[in-house]
Design a protein around this motif. Structure first.
Motif, PDB file in Angstrom:
ATOM      1  N   HIS A  99     -16.225   3.649  -0.039  1.00  0.00           N
ATOM      2  CA  HIS A  99     -16.969   5.310  -0.326  1.00  0.00           C
ATOM      3  C   HIS A  99     -16.126   5.874  -1.359  1.00  0.00           C
ATOM      4  O   HIS A  99     -16.493   7.062  -2.412  1.00  0.00           O
ATOM      5  N   LEU A 100     -14.910   5.454  -2.330  1.00  0.00           N
ATOM      6  CA  LEU A 100     -14.547   6.209  -3.381  1.00  0.00           C
ATOM      7  C   LEU A 100     -14.970   5.601  -4.453  1.00  0.00           C
ATOM      8  O   LEU A 100     -15.209   4.481  -4.739  1.00  0.00           O
ATOM      9  N   SER A 101     -14.804   6.529  -5.493  1.00  0.00           N
ATOM     10  CA  SER A 101     -15.181   5.929  -6.812  1.00  0.00           C
ATOM     11  C   SER A 101     -13.843   5.137  -7.687  1.00  0.00           C
ATOM     12  O   SER A 101     -13.162   5.369  -7.212  1.00  0.00           O
ATOM     13  N   PRO A 102     -14.561   3.972  -8.606  1.00  0.00           N
ATOM     14  CA  PRO A 102     -13.951   3.755  -9.402  1.00  0.00           C
ATOM     15  C   PRO A 102     -12.320   4.202  -9.252  1.00  0.00           C
ATOM     16  O   PRO A 102     -10.710   3.879  -9.421  1.00  0.00           O
ATOM     17  N   LEU A 103     -12.341   5.526 -10.008  1.00  0.00           N
ATOM     18  CA  LEU A 103     -10.979   6.664 -10.861  1.00  0.00           C
ATOM     19  C   LEU A 103     -10.755   6.695  -9.644  1.00  0.00           C
ATOM     20  O   LEU A 103      -9.587   6.608  -9.834  1.00  0.00           O
ATOM     21  N   MET A 104     -10.699   6.999  -8.339  1.00  0.00           N
ATOM     22  CA  MET A 104     -10.375   7.434  -7.243  1.00  0.00           C
ATOM     23  C   MET A 104      -9.285   5.734  -6.369  1.00  0.00           C
ATOM     24  O   MET A 104      -8.275   6.106  -6.125  1.00  0.00           O
ATOM     25  N   ILE A 105     -10.155   4.865  -7.068  1.00  0.00           N
ATOM     26  CA  ILE A 105      -9.614   3.774  -6.463  1.00  0.00           C
ATOM     27  C   ILE A 105      -8.347   3.108  -7.229  1.00  0.00           C
ATOM     28  O   ILE A 105      -7.124   3.607  -6.837  1.00  0.00           O
ATOM     29  N   VAL A 106      -7.627   2.985  -8.574  1.00  0.00           N
ATOM     30  CA  VAL A 106      -7.402   3.601  -9.196  1.00  0.00           C
ATOM     31  C   VAL A 106      -5.703   4.481  -8.404  1.00  0.00           C
ATOM     32  O   VAL A 106      -5.044   3.864  -8.717  1.00  0.00           O
ATOM     33  N   SER A 107      -6.310   5.702  -9.054  1.00  0.00           N
ATOM     34  CA  SER A 107      -5.133   6.617  -8.272  1.00  0.00           C
ATOM     35  C   SER A 107      -4.891   6.130  -6.815  1.00  0.00           C
ATOM     36  O   SER A 107      -3.617   6.680  -6.226  1.00  0.00           O
ATOM     37  N   VAL A 108      -5.501   6.070  -5.583  1.00  0.00           N
ATOM     38  CA  VAL A 108      -5.323   5.702  -4.552  1.00  0.00           C
ATOM     39  C   VAL A 108      -4.319   5.002  -4.624  1.00  0.00           C
ATOM     40  O   VAL A 108      -3.066   4.243  -3.944  1.00  0.00           O
ATOM     41  N   LYS A 109      -4.375   3.466  -5.159  1.00  0.00           N
ATOM     42  CA  LYS A 109      -3.133   2.564  -5.708  1.00  0.00           C
ATOM     43  C   LYS A 109      -2.245   2.756  -6.048  1.00  0.00           C
ATOM     44  O   LYS A 109      -1.019   2.550  -6.443  1.00  0.00           O
ATOM     45  N   GLU A 110      -2.513   3.476  -6.493  1.00  0.00           N
ATOM     46  CA  GLU A 110      -0.791   4.301  -7.257  1.00  0.00           C
ATOM     47  C   GLU A 110      -0.169   5.208  -6.372  1.00  0.00           C
ATOM     48  O   GLU A 110       1.112   5.039  -6.309  1.00  0.00           O
ATOM     49  N   LEU A 111      -1.274   5.631  -5.756  1.00  0.00           N
ATOM     50  CA  LEU A 111       0.082   6.620  -4.421  1.00  0.00           C
ATOM     51  C   LEU A 111      -0.036   5.308  -3.429  1.00  0.00           C
ATOM     52  O   LEU A 111       0.992   5.968  -3.001  1.00  0.00           O
ATOM     53  N   ILE A 112      -0.662   4.655  -3.689  1.00  0.00           N
ATOM     54  CA  ILE A 112       0.529   3.290  -2.763  1.00  0.00           C
ATOM     55  C   ILE A 112       1.705   2.793  -2.737  1.00  0.00           C
ATOM     56  O   ILE A 112       2.685   2.920  -2.423  1.00  0.00           O
ATOM     57  N   LYS A 113       1.713   2.925  -4.629  1.00  0.00           N
ATOM     58  CA  LYS A 113       2.896   1.802  -4.829  1.00  0.00           C
ATOM     59  C   LYS A 113       3.813   2.844  -5.300  1.00  0.00           C
ATOM     60  O   LYS A 113       4.817   2.453  -5.511  1.00  0.00           O
ATOM     61  N   GLU A 114       4.046   3.447  -5.370  1.00  0.00           N
ATOM     62  CA  GLU A 114       4.271   5.629  -5.353  1.00  0.00           C
ATOM     63  C   GLU A 114       5.545   5.717  -3.809  1.00  0.00           C
ATOM     64  O   GLU A 114       6.927   5.766  -3.802  1.00  0.00           O
ATOM     65  N   GLU A 115       4.803   5.347  -3.367  1.00  0.00           N
ATOM     66  CA  GLU A 115       5.270   5.263  -1.750  1.00  0.00           C
ATOM     67  C   GLU A 115       5.939   4.338  -0.977  1.00  0.00           C
ATOM     68  O   GLU A 115       6.234   3.767  -0.042  1.00  0.00           O
ATOM     69  N   GLN A 116       5.573   2.647  -1.640  1.00  0.00           N
ATOM     70  CA  GLN A 116       5.834   1.605  -1.220  1.00  0.00           C
ATOM     71  C   GLN A 116       7.857   1.549  -1.026  1.00  0.00           C
ATOM     72  O   GLN A 116       8.118   0.870   0.361  1.00  0.00           O
ATOM     73  N   PRO A 117       8.715   2.221  -1.674  1.00  0.00           N
ATOM     74  CA  PRO A 117      10.268   2.720  -0.752  1.00  0.00           C
ATOM     75  C   PRO A 117      10.337   2.900  -0.346  1.00  0.00           C
ATOM     76  O   PRO A 117      11.742   2.243   0.383  1.00  0.00           O
ATOM     77  N   ASN A 118       9.855   3.379   0.065  1.00  0.00           N
ATOM     78  CA  ASN A 118       9.656   4.439   1.250  1.00  0.00           C
ATOM     79  C   ASN A 118       8.993   3.802   2.279  1.00  0.00           C
ATOM     80  O   ASN A 118       9.577   4.122   3.711  1.00  0.00           O
ATOM     81  N   LYS A 119       7.899   3.253   2.856  1.00  0.00           N
ATOM     82  CA  LYS A 119       7.704   3.086   3.833  1.00  0.00           C
ATOM     83  C   LYS A 119       6.682   1.610   3.690  1.00  0.00           C
ATOM     84  O   LYS A 119       7.478   0.809   2.614  1.00  0.00           O
ATOM     85  N   GLY A 120       6.585   0.888   5.026  1.00  0.00           N
ATOM     86  CA  GLY A 120       5.709  -0.673   4.569  1.00  0.00           C
ATOM     87  C   GLY A 120       4.163  -0.049   5.038  1.00  0.00           C
ATOM     88  O   GLY A 120       3.977   0.587   5.399  1.00  0.00           O
ATOM     89  N   PHE A 121       3.034  -1.160   4.354  1.00  0.00           N
ATOM     90  CA  PHE A 121       1.828  -1.227   4.598  1.00  0.00           C
ATOM     91  C   PHE A 121       1.103  -2.019   5.161  1.00  0.00           C
ATOM     92  O   PHE A 121       1.481  -3.254   4.183  1.00  0.00           O
ATOM     93  N   LEU A 122       0.285  -1.653   6.009  1.00  0.00           N
ATOM     94  CA  LEU A 122      -0.767  -3.008   5.525  1.00  0.00           C
ATOM     95  C   LEU A 122      -2.731  -2.434   5.407  1.00  0.00           C
ATOM     96  O   LEU A 122      -2.187  -1.588   5.968  1.00  0.00           O
ATOM     97  N   ILE A 123      -2.505  -3.297   4.683  1.00  0.00           N
ATOM     98  CA  ILE A 123      -4.040  -2.525   4.185  1.00  0.00           C
ATOM     99  C   ILE A 123      -4.884  -4.379   4.901  1.00  0.00           C
ATOM    100  O   ILE A 123      -5.130  -5.318   3.184  1.00  0.00           O
TER     101      ILE A 123
END
Length: 217
Positions: free
Chosen positions: A154-178
């Motif tokens: 349900h996210l727009s292409p621009l929202m998806i780009v931003s969410v991916k950037e947020l995940i990468k920003e937080e990556q050093p601090n935690k682990g993600f399962l997607i």
């Protein structure tokens, strides 16, 4: 310090149908782990098993070697974004961010379309905006690990780009399962990649393995 989330010996049946059989999967802080699989293979079920909201015939879920069968009781360890909306619709954005101990200003700066909407209620947002808010607060949560089930839905292409950037920003601090049906985004993000097929989970070494397992042509 690197922390580990491990799940193994998972066996799940619905009636006579076996969904998961002797599944093993590992996530680590500092890494993004992708989970792919066709519809109905058990991706969401596996996440619910890890979270503790679904009890299978057998499982072992461990954080740094310690068994945690009900991870949903330990928000410092794990947060989970399900496929459905989970934040009550009557809450304002101010209340949502307060409940997650987050400031609204950084979110507003990241997503200017939410400018001056801190008093808006969740029910007043579009489907994509609700999904974005829920995804954001979990990505930014204080948990060591975050599971995201269909975060790009349900996210727009621009929202998806931003969410991916947020995940990468937080990556050093935690682990993600997607996991997401938009598998190209999952493949692009992931350090480790698993595929669920034929009731089992396979660690992908090369993209060609996706073809071998029948996931791509």
């Amino acid at each position: 310090m690197v922390h580990q989330l491990e799940v193994d010996s998972v066996r799940l049946q619905f009636g006579e149908r076996e969904i998961l059989s002797d599944v093993y999967l590992k996530c680590e802080t500092g890494k993004i782990t992708g989970l792919l699989g066709r519809n109905g293979t058990g991706k969401s079920s596996l996440m619910n098993i890890i979270f503790g909201s679904l009890v299978p015939a057998n499982k072992s879920v461990r954080f740094d070697g310690k068994s945690v069968p009900k991870a949903y009781q330990h928000h410092e360890l794990l947060s989970y974004l399900p496929q459905y909306n989970f934040i009550p619709t009557h809450l304002t954005l101010n209340r949502v961010f307060s409940d997650f101990n987050l400031e609204f200003a950084p979110f507003e700066k990241y997503f200017p379309e939410f400018s001056q909407q801190h008093r808006s209620k969740m029910i007043q947002l579009s489907g994509g905006q609700r999904r974005l808010v829920e995804t954001y607060v979990l990505i930014k949560s204080k948990s060591e690990f975050v599971m995201l089930d269909e975060p790009f839905s349900h996210l727009s292409p621009l929202m998806i780009v931003s969410v991916k950037e947020l995940i990468k920003e937080e990556q050093p601090n935690k682990g993600f399962l997607i996991t997401d049906h938009m598998y190209h985004d999952v493949v692009e993000l992931s350090n480790d990649l698993y595929v669920l097929a034929e009731e089992q989970v396979y660690l992908i070494k090369e993209i060609e393995d996706l073809k071998r397992l029948g996931y791509t042509k």
